[in-house]
Design an enzyme around this catalytic site. Structure first.
Site, PDB file in Angstrom:
ATOM      1  N   PHE A 147      13.372  39.082  63.763  1.00 49.27           N
ATOM      2  CA  PHE A 147      13.918  40.175  62.817  1.00 49.27           C
ATOM      3  C   PHE A 147      13.416  39.722  61.377  1.00 49.27           C
ATOM      4  CE2 PHE A 147      17.062  41.576  59.528  1.00 49.27           C
ATOM      5  CZ  PHE A 147      17.191  42.899  59.840  1.00 49.27           C
ATOM      6  N   ASP A 232       9.371  32.759  57.632  1.00 45.38           N
ATOM      7  CA  ASP A 232      10.474  33.632  57.087  1.00 45.38           C
ATOM      8  C   ASP A 232      11.617  32.727  56.915  1.00 45.38           C
ATOM      9  OD1 ASP A 232      12.673  35.595  56.617  1.00 45.38           O
ATOM     10  OD2 ASP A 232      11.690  36.868  58.004  1.00 45.38           O
ATOM     11  N   LYS A 261      17.894  36.610  50.231  1.00 45.20           N
ATOM     12  CA  LYS A 261      19.312  36.444  50.394  1.00 45.20           C
ATOM     13  C   LYS A 261      20.050  35.479  49.444  1.00 45.20           C
ATOM     14  CE  LYS A 261      19.330  38.159  55.058  1.00 45.20           C
ATOM     15  NZ  LYS A 261      19.843  39.543  54.898  1.00 45.20           N
TER      16      LYS A 261
END
Length: 406
Positions: A147, A232, A261
């Site tokens: 993801f 990531d 984030k």
């Protein structure tokens, strides 16, 4: 949750969202109005322990006073210039973030998906200009269960039907192999491979932790084959796992970090691609950009986040409290849970179907004053802010235990 258990005020607020906001999320039926630290408060004044932290975007707690003070000060000075001009906040932010990562350059963007898209573009351009791959032949190796966001390019290499169904035609140039299998990565690489793009721990998939030798072996093969390793760390990075980056746990340094984030402190979207000049230096004026990327407000908050992490306090806190969290969760193995995966203050627990679905467990936890979120049917994810206390963690574990007994 039964409809009768929702107050009229919350029911009205939820109905308004359902009428006017696109239905791309299925939130728990709670309406948050206020928050501080690891606690959120709904519009009826009921308090909850937040064990999601906005998918790790609120690592340092809601309304962290150090971060909000920086944001307030910057709001009174300058919020946006675009990159058409220099701003006083950008240089210190990029310098500090590069130092934190042990790299030379930073490409500031806004969202995690933008960081991933930017990393893909940089890798392809590096492949053509530096490695010498023939035009339009570059490929990137990715992992099953990944993801990395929801843009068209990113869902092109997703294997989650909810992510890709109905969004084709898809962007070519990706090869997907089993996660955790370094030999499969090596086999997928050919002379046209420019990068391997991986999550060091797969978050959305349910906090899937690969074998300890996985990333080191992938790092070895990418270095040997002149291929970039892009990691990531948008969910796993910036203290969540008990280290600055999850890669640190296995002694791996990638060519490019993708961050987001928590980099915005839960205040403003901030993301970045971080690497050395021999890779990020392939970008030249006019070839990539973002109006809001690196804006003064984002840079000021991002710098404050980096300064928080530079002390190591948050990382140590996540590591220490994470050990307590793991101990508490494993007590439920065979008693409503079939698996527990945790690292730092991040856990994925698989619910025995006899106890219900993960969604049902999360709804029961909510009634017990703890907010968590389900994924993939039977998995509950836990990611409290790193400022959570041990007593609050005990409360979260107890709420889970109660929710496993329908």
């Amino acid at each position: 949750m039964e409809e009768k258990e929702i107050s009229p005020a919350q029911r009205a607020a939820i109905a308004e969202v359902e009428r006017h906001a696109a239905h791309n999320y299925h939130p728990l039926p709670v309406v948050i109005a206020d928050a501080e630290g690891a606690t959120v408060v709904d519009i009826d004044g009921r308090r909850y322990l937040d064990c999601l932290a906005a998918y790790s975007a609120v690592n340092f707690g809601h309304r962290n006073p150090r971060l909000t003070a920086v944001a307030h000060a910057q709001l009174d000075r300058l919020t946006l210039t675009s990159r058409a001009f220099h701003s006083a906040a950008l240089g210190p932010f990029c310098s500090a973030l590069a130092e934190l990562a042990g790299k030379e350059m930073v490409l500031p963007m806004n969202t995690g998906a933008e960081a991933v898209e930017s990393g893909i573009k940089v890798a392809r351009k590096w492949g053509y200009e530096v490695k010498g791959v023939a035009t339009d032949r570059a490929n990137i190796v990715v992992a099953h269960g990944n993801f990395h966001g929801r843009t068209t390019t990113i869902v092109s290499f997703s294997d989650d039907p909810d992510a890709f169904t109905g969004y084709g035609p898809f962007t070519p140039g990706f090869r997907s192999v089993p996660y955790g299998d370094a030999a499969a990565v090596a086999e997928a690489i050919d002379d046209d491979t420019v990068a391997v793009l991986l999550e060091p721990i797969q978050g959305e998939a349910g906090v899937i932790i690969p074998p300890g030798d996985y990333l080191p072996q992938v790092r070895d093969v990418t270095a040997a084959r002149d291929v970039l390793l892009i990691v990531d760390e948008i969910q796993s990075g910036l203290g969540r796992t008990g280290a600055t980056f999850a890669c640190d746990l296995v002694g791996v340094t990638p060519d490019l970090y993708l961050l987001g984030k928590a980099l915005g402190g839960g205040i403003v979207p901030v993301s970045a691609v971080v690497g050395d000049a021999d890779v990020l230096g392939v970008l030249r004026p006019g070839q990539h950009g973002s109006t809001f990327g690196g804006n003064p407000l984002a840079a000021a908050v991002g710098l404050a986040v980096v300064e928080l992490l530079a002390t190591g306090e948050m990382q140590l806190r996540a590591k220490t409290l994470g050990e307590s969290l793991r101990e508490g969760l494993t007590a439920y193995l065979g008693h409503g849970l079939t698996a527990v995966r945790s690292v730092g203050l991040w856990a994925g627990v698989d619910v025995d179907p006899a106890a219900g679905t993960a969604r049902e467990v999360c709804e029961r936890m909510m009634r017990g004053g703890v907010l968590a979120k389900d994924t993939h049917g039977q998995t509950v994810r836990l990611a409290p802010p790193l400022v959570v206390t041990e007593a609050e963690l005990d409360r979260a574990v107890a709420a889970l235990g109660s929710a496993l007994r329908p």
